[in-house]
Write a protein that holds these residues in place. Structure first.
Motif, mmCIF file in Angstrom:
data_model
loop_
_atom_site.group_PDB
_atom_site.id
_atom_site.type_symbol
_atom_site.label_atom_id
_atom_site.label_comp_id
_atom_site.label_asym_id
_atom_site.label_seq_id
_atom_site.Cartn_x
_atom_site.Cartn_y
_atom_site.Cartn_z
ATOM 1 N N UNK A 25 0.811 -1.220 0.000
ATOM 2 C CA UNK A 25 0.000 0.000 0.000
ATOM 3 C C UNK A 25 0.845 1.272 0.000
ATOM 4 N N UNK A 26 2.143 1.129 0.136
ATOM 5 C CA UNK A 26 3.019 2.303 0.230
ATOM 6 C C UNK A 26 4.269 2.083 -0.618
ATOM 7 N N UNK A 27 4.092 1.795 -1.904
ATOM 8 C CA UNK A 27 5.239 1.417 -2.745
ATOM 9 C C UNK A 27 6.280 2.510 -2.906
ATOM 10 N N UNK A 28 5.863 3.761 -2.768
ATOM 11 C CA UNK A 28 6.810 4.862 -2.969
ATOM 12 C C UNK A 28 7.848 4.967 -1.857
ATOM 13 N N UNK A 29 7.613 4.258 -0.745
ATOM 14 C CA UNK A 29 8.579 4.260 0.355
ATOM 15 C C UNK A 29 9.208 2.882 0.582
ATOM 16 N N UNK A 30 9.016 1.985 -0.364
ATOM 17 C CA UNK A 30 9.562 0.630 -0.226
ATOM 18 C C UNK A 30 11.080 0.642 -0.359
ATOM 19 N N UNK A 31 11.756 -0.294 0.297
ATOM 20 C CA UNK A 31 13.211 -0.401 0.128
ATOM 21 C C UNK A 31 13.553 -0.636 -1.348
ATOM 22 N N UNK A 32 14.588 0.009 -1.842
ATOM 23 C CA UNK A 32 14.926 -0.047 -3.271
ATOM 24 C C UNK A 32 15.222 -1.466 -3.753
ATOM 25 N N UNK A 33 15.755 -2.306 -2.880
ATOM 26 C CA UNK A 33 16.073 -3.681 -3.275
ATOM 27 C C UNK A 33 14.832 -4.463 -3.676
ATOM 28 N N UNK A 34 13.672 -4.055 -3.164
ATOM 29 C CA UNK A 34 12.434 -4.808 -3.403
ATOM 30 C C UNK A 34 11.413 -3.999 -4.194
ATOM 31 N N UNK A 35 11.871 -2.921 -4.830
ATOM 32 C CA UNK A 35 10.949 -1.995 -5.489
ATOM 33 C C UNK A 35 10.116 -2.676 -6.582
ATOM 34 N N UNK A 36 10.752 -3.521 -7.390
ATOM 35 C CA UNK A 36 10.018 -4.106 -8.517
ATOM 36 C C UNK A 36 8.845 -4.960 -8.051
ATOM 37 N N UNK A 37 9.073 -5.891 -7.131
ATOM 38 C CA UNK A 37 7.994 -6.780 -6.708
ATOM 39 C C UNK A 37 6.924 -6.005 -5.933
ATOM 40 N N UNK A 38 7.336 -4.994 -5.168
ATOM 41 C CA UNK A 38 6.360 -4.165 -4.452
ATOM 42 C C UNK A 38 5.466 -3.436 -5.453
ATOM 43 N N UNK A 39 6.077 -2.811 -6.466
ATOM 44 C CA UNK A 39 5.298 -2.103 -7.483
ATOM 45 C C UNK A 39 4.365 -3.053 -8.226
ATOM 46 N N UNK A 40 4.864 -4.233 -8.546
ATOM 47 C CA UNK A 40 4.054 -5.197 -9.295
ATOM 48 C C UNK A 40 2.815 -5.602 -8.494
ATOM 49 N N UNK A 41 2.999 -5.929 -7.222
ATOM 50 C CA UNK A 41 1.862 -6.332 -6.386
ATOM 51 C C UNK A 41 0.918 -5.151 -6.171
ATOM 52 N N UNK A 42 1.480 -3.960 -6.005
ATOM 53 C CA UNK A 42 0.650 -2.769 -5.819
ATOM 54 C C UNK A 42 -0.237 -2.518 -7.035
ATOM 55 N N UNK A 43 0.342 -2.558 -8.229
ATOM 56 C CA UNK A 43 -0.441 -2.319 -9.451
ATOM 57 C C UNK A 43 -1.450 -3.445 -9.665
ATOM 58 N N UNK A 44 -1.070 -4.685 -9.371
ATOM 59 C CA UNK A 44 -2.001 -5.808 -9.485
ATOM 60 C C UNK A 44 -3.187 -5.623 -8.546
ATOM 61 N N UNK A 45 -2.915 -5.144 -7.344
ATOM 62 C CA UNK A 45 -3.981 -4.870 -6.379
ATOM 63 C C UNK A 45 -4.888 -3.748 -6.889
ATOM 64 N N UNK A 46 -4.279 -2.736 -7.509
ATOM 65 C CA UNK A 46 -5.048 -1.637 -8.088
ATOM 66 C C UNK A 46 -5.990 -2.151 -9.176
ATOM 67 N N UNK A 47 -5.497 -3.075 -9.986
ATOM 68 C CA UNK A 47 -6.327 -3.648 -11.059
ATOM 69 C C UNK A 47 -7.510 -4.412 -10.478
ATOM 70 N N UNK A 48 -7.254 -5.185 -9.414
ATOM 71 C CA UNK A 48 -8.359 -5.911 -8.765
ATOM 72 C C UNK A 48 -9.394 -4.938 -8.206
#
Length: 286
Positions: free
Chosen positions: A208-231
Motif C-alpha cells: 500500500x506504500x510502494x513509494x517508500x519501499x526499500x529499493x532492493x524490493x521496489x520491482x515486486x512491491x510495485x508489481x503487487x501494488x499495481x495488481x492490487x489496483x487492477x483488482x
C-alpha cells in the motif's frame, strides 16, 4: 491505540503457523540447486496437498495439454514455481470460510480478491515481457494475509476508522492511526514469522506504500501494488477498503506500464481469475 497494537502483535506471535510442507516447497522453489527428488519428498507425505496440486495442475487455468497423473509428473512437468503457487493457493482456500466483518468481506471474498491480484500480477509480468520465475504470484496471493488478524480489531474500532476515511484519509492510514498498525504491516510480520522469502515479506509489507519501499524490493512491491489496483478497478473482493484506496501513479511509471497495457491486463485478469476460482471450488468439492 497502544493497547490495540500490543494485542495485535501478541496475536501475530500466536498466529497459526504456515504448513511445514508448504514452507518447504517455497524454500525449495527458491533454491536454484534444489532437485526434483527434494520437492517430491517435501510433498509426498501430505496426501491432501498432493491431491490439491494434482487437481489444480489439471485445471483449465493451468491449461495442461496432457493429464498430470502423479506427484512425480507434477514436480517434473509443472515446475517448482508453479507448485509453490498451487500450495499457497490451496492453503488460502482453507482460511477462506469465515467472513471478515471489519472489512465488510463475506466468507470467500478475501480468497477471491487474493486470486484476482495474483492473476493480475502474472498477467502484468507477461505484458512486460518478464520470464517466469520470482515470487510475484505467491506475494500477490498473500498480500492481504494481515486482514485475518486485523479484521476483529477493525470491527471494534470501525466508527473511528470510518470517521477518518470520510474526510479522505486512505484506509490503511486510518488503520494505522486507530490501531497502531495496518494490515500490510501485520501481514509482513506474519510472513516474517513464517520465515518466507524476504521479497514476499517486503512485497506484502509495502503493497500500500510502494513509494517508500526499500529499493532492493521496489520491482515486486510495485508489481503487487499495481495488481492490487487492477483488482480494485474491476471490483473483485474490495469490501470497505476499496472505497478509500489510493493507487500510486509512480508504481506504473517505474514499471514502464502504459494505460493500454493496464487495461489489457484488467480484461485478461477478469477472465482468468474466474477460471482459477472455479478450479479452487472444484478442488474443494474433491
Amino acid at each position: 491505540m497502544e493497547n490495540n497494537a500490543g494485542r495485535i502483535l501478541q496475536q501475530i506471535q500466536n498466529y497459526e503457523g504456515f504448513p511445514a510442507a508448504a514452507s518447504q516447497v517455497i524454500s525449495i522453489a527458491n533454491d536454484p540447486a534444489a532437485s526434483a527428488s527434494q520437492m517430491e519428498k517435501a510433498l509426498k507425505f501430505d496426501q491432501t496437498m498432493t491431491a490439491n496440486i494434482l487437481r489444480l495442475a489439471n485445471s483449465a487455468y493451468y491449461g495442461r495439454s496432457s493429464k498430470v497423473g502423479s506427484l512425480r509428473e507434477a514436480v517434473v512437468i509443472v515446475g517448482f514455481g508453479k507448485l509453490a503457487e498451487m500450495v499457497v493457493t490451496a492453503y488460502l482456500k482453507s482460511l477462506s470460510d469465515r467472513p471478515l466483518k471489519g472489512y465488510d468481506l463475506p466468507a470467500g471474498d478475501l480468497l477471491t480478491h487474493a486470486l484476482t491480484v495474483a492473476v493480475a500480477a502474472d498477467e502484468l509480468r507477461k505484458a512486460m515481457g518478464r520470464v517466469t520465475g520470482g515470487n510475484y504470484f505467491t506475494a500477490a496471493l498473500l498480500h492481504d494475509i494481515g486482514k485475518l488478524i486485523l479484521g476483529q480489531f477493525l470491527s471494534e474500532e470501525i466508527i473511528q476508522i470510518e470517521a477518518l476515511t470520510s474526510i479522505g484519509v486512505p484506509f490503511e492510514e486510518a488503520e494505522s492511526k486507530v490501531l497502531g498498525i495496518n494490515h500490510a504491516e501485520a501481514g509482513g510480520l506474519i510472513l516474517e514469522k513464517w520465515k518466507l522469502p524476504e521479497e514476499i515479506v517486503q512485497a506484502v509489507r509495502w503493497h500500500h506504500d510502494p513509494d517508500h519501499a526499500p529499493s532492493d524490493w521496489q520491482f515486486i512491491v510495485d508489481l503487487v501494488h499495481v495488481a492490487n489496483t487492477i483488482a480494485m478497478m474491476i471490483g473483485i473482493g474490495t469490501g470497505r477498503e476499496g472505497l478509500q484506496y489510493l493507487p500510486s501513479a509512480a508504481s506504473a511509471e517505474r514499471l514502464g506500464l502504459e494505460l493500454r497495457q493496464i487495461e489489457w491486463v484488467a480484461s485478461e485478469t477478469l477472465l482468468k481469475a474466474e477460471s482459477l476460482a472455479e478450479a479452487i471450488e472444484t478442488n474443494d468439492r474433491g
